[in-house]
Design a protein around this motif. Structure first.
Motif, PDB file in Angstrom:
ATOM      1  N   VAL A 150      -4.031   6.637 -11.168  1.00 36.21           N
ATOM      2  CA  VAL A 150      -5.356   7.017 -11.659  1.00 36.21           C
ATOM      3  C   VAL A 150      -5.305   8.416 -12.268  1.00 36.21           C
ATOM      4  CG1 VAL A 150      -7.758   7.464 -11.015  1.00 36.21           C
ATOM      5  CG2 VAL A 150      -6.500   5.570  -9.941  1.00 36.21           C
ATOM      6  N   LEU A 177      -4.618  -2.408  -3.159  1.00 34.75           N
ATOM      7  CA  LEU A 177      -5.012  -2.686  -4.544  1.00 34.75           C
ATOM      8  C   LEU A 177      -6.505  -2.966  -4.648  1.00 34.75           C
ATOM      9  CD1 LEU A 177      -2.267  -5.084  -5.958  1.00 34.75           C
ATOM     10  CD2 LEU A 177      -2.664  -2.687  -6.534  1.00 34.75           C
ATOM     11  N   ASN A 199     -10.520  -2.029 -10.071  1.00 32.03           N
ATOM     12  CA  ASN A 199     -10.049  -0.681 -10.389  1.00 32.03           C
ATOM     13  C   ASN A 199     -11.114   0.371 -10.101  1.00 32.03           C
ATOM     14  OD1 ASN A 199      -7.190  -0.915 -11.684  1.00 32.03           O
ATOM     15  ND2 ASN A 199      -8.363  -2.614 -12.545  1.00 32.03           N
ATOM     16  N   TYR A 237     -10.980   2.686  -8.116  1.00 25.69           N
ATOM     17  CA  TYR A 237     -10.302   3.733  -7.352  1.00 25.69           C
ATOM     18  C   TYR A 237     -11.051   5.071  -7.293  1.00 25.69           C
ATOM     19  CZ  TYR A 237      -6.306   0.493  -7.611  1.00 25.69           C
ATOM     20  OH  TYR A 237      -5.488  -0.600  -7.516  1.00 25.69           O
ATOM     21  N   PRO A 254      -2.326  -1.392 -11.901  1.00 23.53           N
ATOM     22  CA  PRO A 254      -2.605   0.003 -11.549  1.00 23.53           C
ATOM     23  C   PRO A 254      -2.943   0.181 -10.065  1.00 23.53           C
ATOM     24  CG  PRO A 254      -3.730  -0.595 -13.577  1.00 23.53           C
ATOM     25  CD  PRO A 254      -3.182  -1.869 -12.994  1.00 23.53           C
ATOM     26  N   ARG A 255      -2.426   1.263  -9.519  1.00 23.01           N
ATOM     27  CA  ARG A 255      -2.686   1.639  -8.133  1.00 23.01           C
ATOM     28  C   ARG A 255      -3.286   3.046  -8.094  1.00 23.01           C
ATOM     29  NH1 ARG A 255      -0.147  -1.420  -4.072  1.00 23.01           N
ATOM     30  NH2 ARG A 255       1.000  -3.178  -4.943  1.00 23.01           N
ATOM     31  N   PHE A 256      -3.638   3.475  -6.883  1.00 19.50           N
ATOM     32  CA  PHE A 256      -4.233   4.814  -6.726  1.00 19.50           C
ATOM     33  C   PHE A 256      -3.403   5.881  -7.447  1.00 19.50           C
ATOM     34  CE2 PHE A 256      -6.515   2.913  -3.119  1.00 19.50           C
ATOM     35  CZ  PHE A 256      -7.756   3.507  -3.237  1.00 19.50           C
ATOM     36  N   ARG A 257      -2.087   5.772  -7.327  1.00 16.90           N
ATOM     37  CA  ARG A 257      -1.222   6.813  -7.868  1.00 16.90           C
ATOM     38  C   ARG A 257      -1.289   6.889  -9.398  1.00 16.90           C
ATOM     39  NH1 ARG A 257       1.816   9.899  -5.375  1.00 16.90           N
ATOM     40  NH2 ARG A 257       2.257   8.852  -3.423  1.00 16.90           N
ATOM     41  N   ASN A 265      -2.072   4.079  -1.404  1.00 16.96           N
ATOM     42  CA  ASN A 265      -1.439   3.469  -2.572  1.00 16.96           C
ATOM     43  C   ASN A 265      -1.020   2.011  -2.358  1.00 16.96           C
ATOM     44  OD1 ASN A 265      -0.789   4.172  -5.326  1.00 16.96           O
ATOM     45  ND2 ASN A 265       1.343   3.792  -4.775  1.00 16.96           N
ATOM     46  N   VAL A 292      -3.953   9.683  -1.560  1.00 16.66           N
ATOM     47  CA  VAL A 292      -3.397   8.795  -2.584  1.00 16.66           C
ATOM     48  C   VAL A 292      -2.133   8.120  -2.062  1.00 16.66           C
ATOM     49  CG1 VAL A 292      -2.224   8.775  -4.828  1.00 16.66           C
ATOM     50  CG2 VAL A 292      -4.421   9.951  -4.569  1.00 16.66           C
ATOM     51  N   ILE A 350      -9.163   2.085 -16.043  1.00  9.30           N
ATOM     52  CA  ILE A 350      -7.955   1.979 -15.218  1.00  9.30           C
ATOM     53  C   ILE A 350      -7.298   0.602 -15.396  1.00  9.30           C
ATOM     54  CG2 ILE A 350      -7.015   2.194 -12.889  1.00  9.30           C
ATOM     55  CD1 ILE A 350      -9.465   4.013 -12.264  1.00  9.30           C
TER      56      ILE A 350
END
Lengths: 719, 156
Positions: A664, B134, B138, B140, A659-662, B131, B127, A630
């Motif tokens: 991924v 951060l 990473n 996530y 990068p953000r959750f969206r 969002n 999500v 990511i």
């Protein structure tokens, strides 16, 4: 010294693995007496001979006592100079010690990165913890176990090989006599025995016998992370502590000519320090310190230096200033002849932007002086190095400086330097109070160092059968990581070329490999297309390295490469890439969705296979691989420093897009457990296949080759 | 300009006299020494400093202290009761949903707020809600697993 450190760690000559530059650093005989958090007293009274090698590989011998200490409650304190910044070293080194001491991981108390307590294990960088520090800790623990077994054997007057060690107890199976580590904790004989050096040839446990290593041991202090109890470097609070802020120049290279400090001096409880170019304020709150800096900043007169290049012209700037390169060892044949003979020859240049590490915790440190001794808690990667830097900065001996690195909030290669530590120490010295300095996000984006930009010139030649017969690769500015091609090509010429970087640059996650592997794997895709070959088949036809073949074939199989390659449309593309660095191997297959009208590239899926030898902690390795994938999306698609006239134009999350959750995608990771070689680190190399695989997928869908990182979807609109 | 502000933090009443422009984040960390809430950007763009104010998620770096007058704030330190963790904390532990852990308190507070509003969030809702937060490690995927697990736990 900070710049030296960066030059050194970015320099390809010093990032190698040779032993020649090993230098012994003899420390004077001294006594450490420290109370640890659990109320345990550690006394180490040894002349410690620490090996220290440039680039961070710890060598030489240390005593067993410097590594292992038995506690009365049956726990064992183990000491290491490595830091924990999210990569999982705390769990992994705990497992390493537990394995060889024959105890569960919960019995180990790992003390990390405190110069008063731990041996120098070198810098936490370059994926070196797994190949060097884990074995060093294992040898220390195994030596301790052998010494303890020997003592028990002597006491019982039996042969030591007849004794069993299990769960922290030594047992004589015949007589059923048992003695535990806790029983031995205060033994004078043990103290005497532990003065011996760690054995360099002690046998460590074979992979097939692992009981603790190889398991998904959780981070030992993870409960403190979910309760907020853990104190990161920026969370340290000392009595009567002040908060510090620094005056920053308006642009790179600007020098302070004059400033009026009176407005800040007039503010209540504010301490103002000017020492040449250094201007800082300390106050009872960050807010007040910031107000004081703002007040004096208005009076500052700056002399700005010569024109700086902007990010728009950076690549021609670097190319114009390229120095003569050093040929790599694997240069062979004649690329001139190879290219002249080629049925098809390609020549392209790839460009890679400067980017930031953007750790969630910006640089932070708390400094406290007491009777001429300095203690600093800081978020940095090598406590002993920063200890030396601080000693030199303040003209005191290293013995008077103690550096402690609490588990910190991310690094990714970006925290090798100790700016905040020195700033806090200056303000603390001037104010007579402990001082906390935490850089703002804008400061971190501007004044920390960057991953190098790169211009990479590639030439390749194919014969009439579509085989690669010539390969020229000139990589300007990023360094040499992963610069050598793993492909079998008769004529190669590979150069790593320095240049004059206008931005301060230094290590990053897998450093230059992110740039060099992007260029190589993208260009390999171009050559495959020129040869009319499938990208997977083309690579395999030139690839002898069985480890890379394995990950490539594993990723391709799980992704269902041949079938999905056939289904490519103008809106959906697939691509793959592979690579090797730091003795580990990676391959990725990706699917992208393309919106040509909107100029958008969306990564839908990443299937990655990774192999770094025997897996020591599967859950942590999975986290590292997911994180690399990511993080790699950011550098591939969006992240770049924009700058002009010596100023960073996007020093915040609004304009620098991580990068953000969206973002991924669907992620499918396959960890290949190869048990017949030593373990290598896994926190870096998984990033290097991501960007080229994306670029190759974009090409598959659109026929447009984007030769820059980040890959701007806008290029697809014009095409 | 100093002001006197009354606020309740994790059930404890505080009267703080300080510059009213200081952020709630700074006052939590520097005056109350509740350092579990972290600084990430100072501009409300990373979610690291998330706390609950009167039960709703706020980004404490963007809230001047004056706006917290009379409000009840819950920070990461206020979630567990004694030794027993909040289900969201348990879920993060069970999923191993942290690497460096610096974003974790913000992630957990965001999740607590989400599940108060939407006990059965869809993946898209998770999500969308998360969002703002951060994670630069990473991590996530495991954080998403932790949010899903937390939702399940809290429905039980």
């Amino acid at each position: 010294m900070i710049e030296d450190l960066l030059d050194e760690t970015v320099d390809p000559q010093l990032s190698g693995q040779s032993d020649e530059s090993c230098q012994e650093l003899k420390l004077s005989r001294r006594t450490f007496v420290q109370l640890l958090g659990a109320g345990l007293l550690i006394t180490v009274t040894e002349g410690v001979s620490l090996g220290r090698r440039s680039g961070g590989r710890s060598r030489g011998s240390i005593t067993v006592a410097a590594r292992v200490h038995l506690n009365l409650d049956g726990t064992i304190t183990v000491m290491t100079g490595k830091v924990e910044e999210g990569q999982g070293s705390r769990a992994q080194l705990t497992q390493a010690a537990a394995e060889e001491l024959r105890v569960g991981a919960d019995r180990i108390r790992l003390v990390m990165a405190d110069t008063a307590l731990v041996p120098d294990d070198g810098i936490t960088a370059g994926s070196r913890t797994t190949p060097y520090t884990v074995p060093a800790v294992r040898r220390g623990a195994a030596t301790a176990r052998e010494l303890l077994t020997r003592l028990a054997a002597k006491q019982w007057r039996v042969d030591g090989s007849a004794l069993k060690v299990r769960d922290g107890a030594i047992t004589n199976p015949k007589t059923k006599q048992t003695i535990t580590y806790g029983d031995l904790a205060e033994s004078k004989e043990v103290a005497e025995a532990f003065k011996q050096g760690v054995s360099s040839d002690v046998a460590v446990t074979a992979v097939s016998e692992w009981k603790v290593l190889g398991n998904s041991v959780a981070r030992p202090n993870n409960r403190d992370l979910v309760t907020g109890a853990h104190r990161y470097p920026s969370d340290i609070v000392r009595p009567n502590m002040l908060y510090g802020k620094m005056l920053r120049p308006p642009s790179y290279g600007a020098t302070l000519e004059s400033i009026d400090l009176s407005r800040a001096k007039a503010m209540k409880d504010v301490v103002v320090v000017r020492d040449g170019q250094f201007v800082g304020c300390a106050a009872p709150s960050s807010f007040r310190a910031g107000q004081a800096i703002e007040a004096v900043a208005k009076t500052a007169s700056w002399k700005t230096t010569t024109a700086h290049p902007s990010s728009k012209e950076i690549f021609s700037y670097l190319k114009e200033r390229a120095r003569s390169g050093r040929s790599r060892a694997n240069t062979r044949g004649s690329t001139e002849q190879g290219l002249a003979r080629a049925a098809k020859a390609l020549s392209e240049t790839y460009e890679v932007a400067y980017i930031q590490h953007v750790p969630m915790e910006p640089r932070a440190a708390v400094a406290e002086w007491s009777r001429g001794n300095l203690t600093v808690w800081a978020g940095i990667d090598w406590p002993q190095r920063i200890q030396g830097d601080l000693a030199r900065a303040f003209g005191i001996s290293s013995e008077r400086v103690r550096v402690i690195v609490p588990d910190m909030g991310g690094g990714f290669g970006g925290k090798h330097s100790g700016e905040a530590a020195e700033e806090a120490a200056r303000l603390a010295k001037a104010s007579g109070h402990p001082v906390c300095v935490q850089w703002s996000r804008a400061e971190e984006f501007t004044w920390a160092y960057f991953r190098p930009a790169a211009a990479i010139e590639c030439k390749g030649g194919l014969d009439s059968k579509g085989s690669l017969i010539a390969w020229e690769f000139t990589s300007i500015n990023p360094g040499s990581a992963a610069i050598d091609t793993p492909y079998n090509i008769p004529n190669t010429r590979i150069l790593s070329v320095g240049s004059d970087s206008p931005l301060r640059q230094g290590p990053y996650r897998c450093l230059a490999a992110t740039a060099n592997n992007f260029a190589r794997e993208s260009f390999m895709d171009e050559l495959a297309a020129a040869a009319g070959a499938d990208p997977l088949e083309f690579r395999l036809a030139h690839l002898e390295n069985q480890r890379i073949r394995t990950v490539l074939e594993t990723a391709a199989k799980h992704f269902d490469w041949p079938a999905r390659r056939k289904r490519v449309t103008g809106d959906v593309g697939v691509g793959l890439a592979c690579g090797t660095e730091k003795n580990s191997c990676v391959a990725a297959c990706v699917e992208v969705g393309i919106d040509r009208r909107g100029g958008e590239i969306k990564v839908n899926e990443v299937c990655e296979a990774f192999e770094c030898g025997p897996i020591q902690n599967p859950a942590n390795l999975l986290s590292q691989v997911q994180g690399c994938i990511i993080m790699g999306l950011g550098g591939a698609l969006r992240e770049e420093m924009k700058f002009e006239d010596g100023r960073i134009l996007n020093a915040g999350f609004a304009d620098y897009l991580v990068p953000r959750f969206r973002d991924v995608p669907k992620i499918d990771v396959h960890l290949v457990n190869k048990t017949d070689i030593p373990s290598a680190g896994g926190g870096e190399t998984p990033i290097i296949a991501v960007a080229p695989a994306i670029g190759n997928a974009v090409f598959a869908a659109t026929g447009v080759r984007i030769r820059s990182m980040p890959m701007r979807g806008g290029l697809l609109k014009r095409a | 300009m100093d002001a006197t502000v009354n606020l309740t933090v994790n059930g404890v009443k505080w009267t703080v006299t300080t510059d009213a422009e200081r952020s709630v984040l700074e006052v939590l960390r520097e005056e109350l020494h509740l350092t579990g809430t972290k600084y990430g950007c100072g501009g409300g763009r990373c979610g690291t400093c998330a706390v609950l104010m009167d039960g709703k998620r706020v980004l404490s770096c963007t809230i001047p202290l004056s706006e917290a007058d009379g409000k009840a704030i819950t920070t990461i330190e206020g979630l567990a009761s004694g030794d027993s963790l909040h289900p969201v904390q348990e879920a993060f532990l069970e999923e191993g949903a942290m690497q460096c852990g610096y974003c974790t308190s913000g992630m957990i507070m965001a999740t607590v707020a989400l599940l108060k509003e939407k006990p059965r969030p869809t993946d898209e809702e998770i999500v969308s809600w998360m969002n703002v937060n951060l994670c630069r490690c990473n991590g996530y995927p495991k954080i998403l697993n932790a949010v899903r697990r937390a939702a399940e736990k809290m429905r039980r």
